[in-house]
Enzyme design. Sequence first.
Site, PDB file in Angstrom:
ATOM      1  N   SER A  74       1.031  -1.547   0.212  1.00 24.01           N
ATOM      2  CA  SER A  74       0.277  -0.371   0.177  1.00 24.01           C
ATOM      3  C   SER A  74       1.316   1.116   0.131  1.00 24.01           C
ATOM      4  O   SER A  74       0.241   1.948  -0.013  1.00 24.01           O
ATOM      5  CB  SER A  74      -0.854  -0.515   1.359  1.00 24.01           C
ATOM      6  OG  SER A  74      -1.621  -0.483   1.129  1.00 24.01           O
ATOM      7  N   LYS A  77       0.404   2.798  -2.854  1.00 28.82           N
ATOM      8  CA  LYS A  77      -0.748   4.657  -3.250  1.00 28.82           C
ATOM      9  C   LYS A  77      -0.322   5.765  -3.450  1.00 28.82           C
ATOM     10  O   LYS A  77      -1.179   6.826  -3.877  1.00 28.82           O
ATOM     11  CB  LYS A  77      -1.718   4.060  -1.870  1.00 28.82           C
ATOM     12  CG  LYS A  77      -2.302   2.713  -2.331  1.00 28.82           C
ATOM     13  CD  LYS A  77      -3.463   1.943  -1.253  1.00 28.82           C
ATOM     14  CE  LYS A  77      -3.154   0.185  -1.738  1.00 28.82           C
ATOM     15  NZ  LYS A  77      -4.205   0.322  -0.080  1.00 28.82           N
ATOM     16  N   TYR A 199      -3.130  -2.320 -10.388  1.00 27.54           N
ATOM     17  CA  TYR A 199      -3.560  -2.255  -8.988  1.00 27.54           C
ATOM     18  C   TYR A 199      -2.740  -3.170  -8.288  1.00 27.54           C
ATOM     19  O   TYR A 199      -1.672  -2.840  -7.252  1.00 27.54           O
ATOM     20  CB  TYR A 199      -4.803  -2.615  -8.380  1.00 27.54           C
ATOM     21  CG  TYR A 199      -4.963  -2.490  -6.808  1.00 27.54           C
ATOM     22  CD1 TYR A 199      -4.924  -1.132  -6.259  1.00 27.54           C
ATOM     23  CD2 TYR A 199      -5.403  -3.613  -6.022  1.00 27.54           C
ATOM     24  CE1 TYR A 199      -4.606  -1.401  -4.619  1.00 27.54           C
ATOM     25  CE2 TYR A 199      -4.826  -3.509  -4.445  1.00 27.54           C
ATOM     26  CZ  TYR A 199      -4.313  -2.305  -4.141  1.00 27.54           C
ATOM     27  OH  TYR A 199      -5.318  -2.737  -2.638  1.00 27.54           O
ATOM     28  N   TYR A 251      -5.180   3.478   7.530  1.00 23.62           N
ATOM     29  CA  TYR A 251      -6.139   2.899   8.354  1.00 23.62           C
ATOM     30  C   TYR A 251      -6.195   3.543  10.131  1.00 23.62           C
ATOM     31  O   TYR A 251      -6.370   4.659  10.530  1.00 23.62           O
ATOM     32  CB  TYR A 251      -5.798   1.614   7.918  1.00 23.62           C
ATOM     33  CG  TYR A 251      -5.257   0.860   6.388  1.00 23.62           C
ATOM     34  CD1 TYR A 251      -5.957   2.040   5.112  1.00 23.62           C
ATOM     35  CD2 TYR A 251      -3.852   0.483   6.129  1.00 23.62           C
ATOM     36  CE1 TYR A 251      -5.045   1.621   3.729  1.00 23.62           C
ATOM     37  CE2 TYR A 251      -3.236   0.034   4.698  1.00 23.62           C
ATOM     38  CZ  TYR A 251      -3.968   1.470   3.919  1.00 23.62           C
ATOM     39  OH  TYR A 251      -3.100   1.318   3.133  1.00 23.62           O
ATOM     40  N   VAL A 269       1.664  -4.059   3.935  1.00 20.05           N
ATOM     41  CA  VAL A 269       1.291  -5.512   4.662  1.00 20.05           C
ATOM     42  C   VAL A 269       2.606  -5.895   4.337  1.00 20.05           C
ATOM     43  O   VAL A 269       2.573  -6.946   4.492  1.00 20.05           O
ATOM     44  CB  VAL A 269      -0.076  -5.895   3.975  1.00 20.05           C
ATOM     45  CG1 VAL A 269      -1.341  -5.373   4.694  1.00 20.05           C
ATOM     46  CG2 VAL A 269      -0.177  -6.070   2.483  1.00 20.05           C
TER      47      VAL A 269
HETATM   48  O1  DON Z   1      -4.823  -4.610  -1.969  1.00 23.83           O
HETATM   49  C1  DON Z   1      -4.379  -5.716  -0.996  1.00 23.83           C
HETATM   50  O2  DON Z   1      -4.535  -6.253   0.053  1.00 23.83           O
HETATM   51  C2  DON Z   1      -3.140  -4.995  -0.565  1.00 23.83           C
HETATM   52  N1  DON Z   1      -2.090  -5.412  -1.987  1.00 23.83           N
HETATM   53  C3  DON Z   1      -2.550  -3.916  -0.081  1.00 23.83           C
HETATM   54  C4  DON Z   1      -2.596  -3.879   1.519  1.00 23.83           C
HETATM   55  C5  DON Z   1      -1.531  -2.778   2.734  1.00 23.83           C
HETATM   56  O3  DON Z   1      -1.041  -3.002   2.129  1.00 23.83           O
HETATM   57  C6  DON Z   1      -2.565  -2.640   3.597  1.00 23.83           C
HETATM   58  N2  DON Z   1      -1.276  -1.632   4.063  1.00 23.83           N
HETATM   59  N3  DON Z   1      -0.876  -2.087   5.634  1.00 23.83           N
END
Ligand code: DON
Length: 315
Positions: A74, A77, A199, A251, A269
Amino acid sequence: MAKIQSFILPIMDYQSVINRIHQEVLPLLKQGKVADYIPALARISPEKFGMAVCTVRGDFFTCGDAQERFSIQSISKVFTLAKVMESMGDTLWERVGREASGNKFNSLVQLEYENGRPRNPFINAGAMVVTDCIVLENPNPLNCLVDFVRDCANNPLLEYDLEVAASEKATGHRNAALAHFLKSYGNLANEVEKVLDVYYHQCALAMSCTDLARAFLFLAYGGIDPINGKLVCGPRQAKRINALMQTCGLYDEGGEFAYRVGLPGKSGVGGGIVAVMPGELAIAVWSPGLNDAGNSLAGTMALELFTTYTAKSIF
Ligand code: DON
């Protein structure tokens, strides 16, 4: 006169500070849980830890696994948002909000009762809307995005980790649901498959702490790369991106992160977190073990210790 001099802070020895932090967080490394909903991430060792500080003067300080590339997830983003904010102008904000979601980053329920307009550009649904804008604007969005990130990081060798992208695509039913939901509300212009493909690739960008600290430096310097003088996004957008990181970048843990760390930041993540001290530096940390909110457990502690030991915080 002597009194005034006593208020002048000494030049910060960032190397000693991060070495000390590295030792102090070692016991925490096994306490977090490595993300396993993306199978390719599940095999990363929770013992990894890296930290990199890059100052606006161009000085680097690193420790541990700071040179090892990991999946930025993320954190990507922020790059996509920086890429589209100027060109989309206010029309972007008709499609996505600027408020903290108070929900998990991949929550479906909120999107339904808010009629397909995601709360902010950092939750998954909001990031998909931003990615949709990149796909709209560019015939080859993947090349455009990786070139932008390579420029920010001053590293022409950065690549997407295709295995991670494929792994998330194969198991990304929840993201597919979010994307279809957006489409059903008319909030995706492109085909769902196309947007999801970009994405998943953006999330699968592989970067090190050193790459990330360097790449985020423009946000510590009013949207300009302080090392080569290139305009990345301008001061107005940099201010806005930092504000969004502060309120939405962690978040459902944004308040806790503000309280403990006191800097705008963005997590992923993959276990990375990047934070920005405007006017001074960008700092990246990587520790794959996550807490219940999906943010790096030892990484958050490392940043908390950094702002505590250095007294560098926006508050
Ligand atoms: O879309 C997802 O769930 C992952 N590619 C990215 C989520 C993420 O990194 C949330 N961060 N803490």
